[in-house]
Motif scaffolding. Structure first.
Motif, PDB file in Angstrom:
ATOM      1  N   LYS A 100       0.812  -1.224   0.000  1.00 26.26           N
ATOM      2  CA  LYS A 100       0.000   0.000   0.000  1.00 26.26           C
ATOM      3  C   LYS A 100       0.843   1.272   0.000  1.00 26.26           C
ATOM      4  O   LYS A 100       0.668   2.141  -0.843  1.00 26.26           O
ATOM      5  CB  LYS A 100      -0.906   0.055   1.243  1.00 26.26           C
ATOM      6  CG  LYS A 100      -2.063  -0.887   1.221  1.00 26.26           C
ATOM      7  CD  LYS A 100      -2.919  -0.739   2.470  1.00 26.26           C
ATOM      8  CE  LYS A 100      -2.163  -1.005   3.756  1.00 26.26           C
ATOM      9  NZ  LYS A 100      -1.633  -2.374   3.878  1.00 26.26           N
ATOM     10  N   THR A 101       1.757   1.372   0.971  1.00 28.05           N
ATOM     11  CA  THR A 101       2.505   2.613   1.132  1.00 28.05           C
ATOM     12  C   THR A 101       3.393   2.865  -0.091  1.00 28.05           C
ATOM     13  O   THR A 101       3.462   3.983  -0.602  1.00 28.05           O
ATOM     14  CB  THR A 101       3.321   2.574   2.449  1.00 28.05           C
ATOM     15  OG1 THR A 101       2.436   2.184   3.501  1.00 28.05           O
ATOM     16  CG2 THR A 101       3.915   3.921   2.768  1.00 28.05           C
ATOM     17  N   THR A 102       4.028   1.806  -0.578  1.00 30.01           N
ATOM     18  CA  THR A 102       4.851   1.917  -1.789  1.00 30.01           C
ATOM     19  C   THR A 102       3.990   2.366  -2.974  1.00 30.01           C
ATOM     20  O   THR A 102       4.386   3.232  -3.760  1.00 30.01           O
ATOM     21  CB  THR A 102       5.472   0.537  -2.121  1.00 30.01           C
ATOM     22  OG1 THR A 102       6.012  -0.024  -0.927  1.00 30.01           O
ATOM     23  CG2 THR A 102       6.540   0.643  -3.167  1.00 30.01           C
ATOM     24  N   GLY A 125      -2.372   7.582   7.163  1.00 31.51           N
ATOM     25  CA  GLY A 125      -3.543   7.032   7.853  1.00 31.51           C
ATOM     26  C   GLY A 125      -3.301   5.666   8.484  1.00 31.51           C
ATOM     27  O   GLY A 125      -4.157   5.152   9.189  1.00 31.51           O
ATOM     28  N   ASP A 126      -2.133   5.072   8.220  1.00 38.50           N
ATOM     29  CA  ASP A 126      -1.774   3.844   8.937  1.00 38.50           C
ATOM     30  C   ASP A 126      -1.043   4.273  10.196  1.00 38.50           C
ATOM     31  O   ASP A 126       0.163   4.516  10.178  1.00 38.50           O
ATOM     32  CB  ASP A 126      -0.885   2.934   8.073  1.00 38.50           C
ATOM     33  CG  ASP A 126      -0.461   1.666   8.823  1.00 38.50           C
ATOM     34  OD1 ASP A 126      -0.845   1.521  10.004  1.00 38.50           O
ATOM     35  OD2 ASP A 126       0.243   0.834   8.230  1.00 38.50           O
ATOM     36  N   THR A 127      -1.805   4.385  11.278  1.00 40.63           N
ATOM     37  CA  THR A 127      -1.213   4.869  12.536  1.00 40.63           C
ATOM     38  C   THR A 127      -0.875   3.695  13.456  1.00 40.63           C
ATOM     39  O   THR A 127      -0.525   3.881  14.612  1.00 40.63           O
ATOM     40  CB  THR A 127      -2.198   5.807  13.267  1.00 40.63           C
ATOM     41  OG1 THR A 127      -3.401   5.078  13.536  1.00 40.63           O
ATOM     42  CG2 THR A 127      -2.533   7.021  12.427  1.00 40.63           C
ATOM     43  N   ALA A 177      -4.460   8.803   0.725  1.00 39.75           N
ATOM     44  CA  ALA A 177      -4.382   8.439   2.146  1.00 39.75           C
ATOM     45  C   ALA A 177      -4.081   6.962   2.343  1.00 39.75           C
ATOM     46  O   ALA A 177      -4.699   6.096   1.739  1.00 39.75           O
ATOM     47  CB  ALA A 177      -5.688   8.813   2.847  1.00 39.75           C
ATOM     48  N   ASP A 178      -3.147   6.715   3.223  1.00 38.36           N
ATOM     49  CA  ASP A 178      -2.765   5.360   3.618  1.00 38.36           C
ATOM     50  C   ASP A 178      -3.740   4.877   4.699  1.00 38.36           C
ATOM     51  O   ASP A 178      -4.357   5.682   5.394  1.00 38.36           O
ATOM     52  CB  ASP A 178      -1.333   5.413   4.195  1.00 38.36           C
ATOM     53  CG  ASP A 178      -0.600   4.087   4.054  1.00 38.36           C
ATOM     54  OD1 ASP A 178      -1.208   3.103   3.622  1.00 38.36           O
ATOM     55  OD2 ASP A 178       0.611   4.053   4.381  1.00 38.36           O
ATOM     56  N   THR A 179      -3.851   3.574   4.843  1.00 33.15           N
ATOM     57  CA  THR A 179      -4.636   3.002   5.946  1.00 33.15           C
ATOM     58  C   THR A 179      -3.877   1.801   6.504  1.00 33.15           C
ATOM     59  O   THR A 179      -2.995   1.259   5.839  1.00 33.15           O
ATOM     60  CB  THR A 179      -6.026   2.513   5.474  1.00 33.15           C
ATOM     61  OG1 THR A 179      -5.851   1.489   4.484  1.00 33.15           O
ATOM     62  CG2 THR A 179      -6.874   3.633   4.913  1.00 33.15           C
TER      63      THR A 179
HETATM   64 MG   LIG Z   1       2.202   0.595   4.781  1.00 24.30          MG
END
Ligand SMILES: [Mg+2]
Ligand SMILES: Nc1nc2c(ncn2[C@@H]2O[C@H](COP(=O)(O)OP(=O)(O)O)[C@@H](O)[C@H]2O)c(=O)[nH]1
Length: 292
Positions: A100-102, A125-127, A177-179
């Motif tokens: 996801k982040t990549t 958003g991935d906390t 947005a990341d999750t």
């Molecule tokens: Mg990630």
């Protein structure tokens, strides 16, 4: 695109001439091996036999064309585009480790380099893990794009709300947005995603809001069950298939597409920011059936 030998087995099968008794069996095994799933492989073979009978197909080469058609009927693709004069929010979903982040960084680079979107804001958003926040911050620095983040453990809905507010205040047209793909339980994850979805919906009105699911090609058949969880929770608009360079399989997007009715937009085949391509169903199918 660099696929890791997708369709190699099928290439061998189509390599010899005759259509004998064992041919369909071998073909079915090869489809299962390419991860299209047992049920779907058997349905595909049925449909192929039917087509061969109806059209009087005699050679394996003709059958390969028919196979591409049968598989292609379930493969939907649609480019992920930006709505002009609207606030665009792309929410990136998927289980932990799928990319996801990549993919967020690759997408940001794609929209800036190929679609002329100069200003893009990223939201951490991935906390769930500190490392995930740092990873996005580093990617944001590399891309020279602002990243909105809070401390680990912060409420992801609140971080995303902040990110959207910041984009509005700065006149930035695209937020990605990341999750977190993982919470303590599946129920908790589904609840969290539904909450985030509600927040983004109320903040954007929905016009430029898209939810994409990142699917790891090396996950195999399990990815259909994963996709169903996310689709049920928030409704997925688009699929990005990652790690096509790391597997000789990758056939499971066909049943995912069919079961969910959701199109594929991009395919990733490496770890660098350039390794993202607009999904080309013809190229993908050719590779799957061993034609290229
Ligand atoms: Mg990630
Ligand atoms: N080979 C390959 N690795 C990838 C690809 N996309 C992501 N990765 C790697 O997969 C790992 C997990 O990626 P990450 O973006 O952190 O996944 P997340 O947990 O879903 O955010 C990292 O090591 C990435 O470099 C891809 O298309 N090909």
């Amino acid at each position: 695109m660099a696929f890791a030998g997708l369709g190699k087995r099928l290439r061998e099968i189509f390599g010899s001439r005759e259509i004998d008794g064992k041919f369909y069996e071998e073909l079915e095994d090869a489809l299962i091996e390419a991860d299209v799933g047992v049920r779907y492989a058997s349905e595909t073979i049925e449909a192929l036999r039917e087509t061969a009978r109806k059209e009087g197909i005699r050679t394996r080469e003709e059958l390969r064309g028919a196979l591409t058609e049968v598989l292609g009927k379930n493969l939907i693709s649609a480019e992920l585009t930006i709505v002009p004069d609207a606030l665009n929010v792309i929410l990136v979903l998927g289980v932990n480790g799928v990319g996801k982040t990549t993919t967020i960084a690759k997408l940001a680079r794609h929209f800036r380099a190929n679609r002329g979107v100069e200003r893009i804001l990223l939201v951490a958003g991935d906390t769930f893990r500190a490392a995930a926040i740092d990873q996005l911050k580093i990617l944001g620095q590399r891309l020279d794009m602002p990243v909105v983040a809070q401390d680990p453990g912060a409420d992801p809905g609140a971080v995303i709300f902040d990110g959207i507010s910041s984009a509005v205040a700065r006149g930035i047209p695209l937020v990605i947005a990341d999750t977190a793909g993982r919470l303590h339980t599946r129920d908790a994850l589904v609840k969290e995603l539904a909450k985030i979805d509600k927040i983004v919906m109320s903040r954007t009105g929905g016009a430029g809001y898209r939810k994409i699911l990142v699917v790891d090609a090396t996950t195999g058949q399990n990815s259909l069950a994963q996709a169903e969880v996310f689709h049920k929770a928030v409704g997925i608009d688009s699929i990005v298939l990652t790690k096509m360079d790391s597997t000789a399989k990758g056939g499971m997007v066909v049943p995912i597409c069919r079961e969910l009715g959701v199109p594929i937009s991009f395919l990733a085949d490496g770890e660098t920011l350039d390794d993202l391509h607009v999904f080309d169903p013809v190229l993908y199918l050719k590779s799957l059936v061993g034609e290229s």
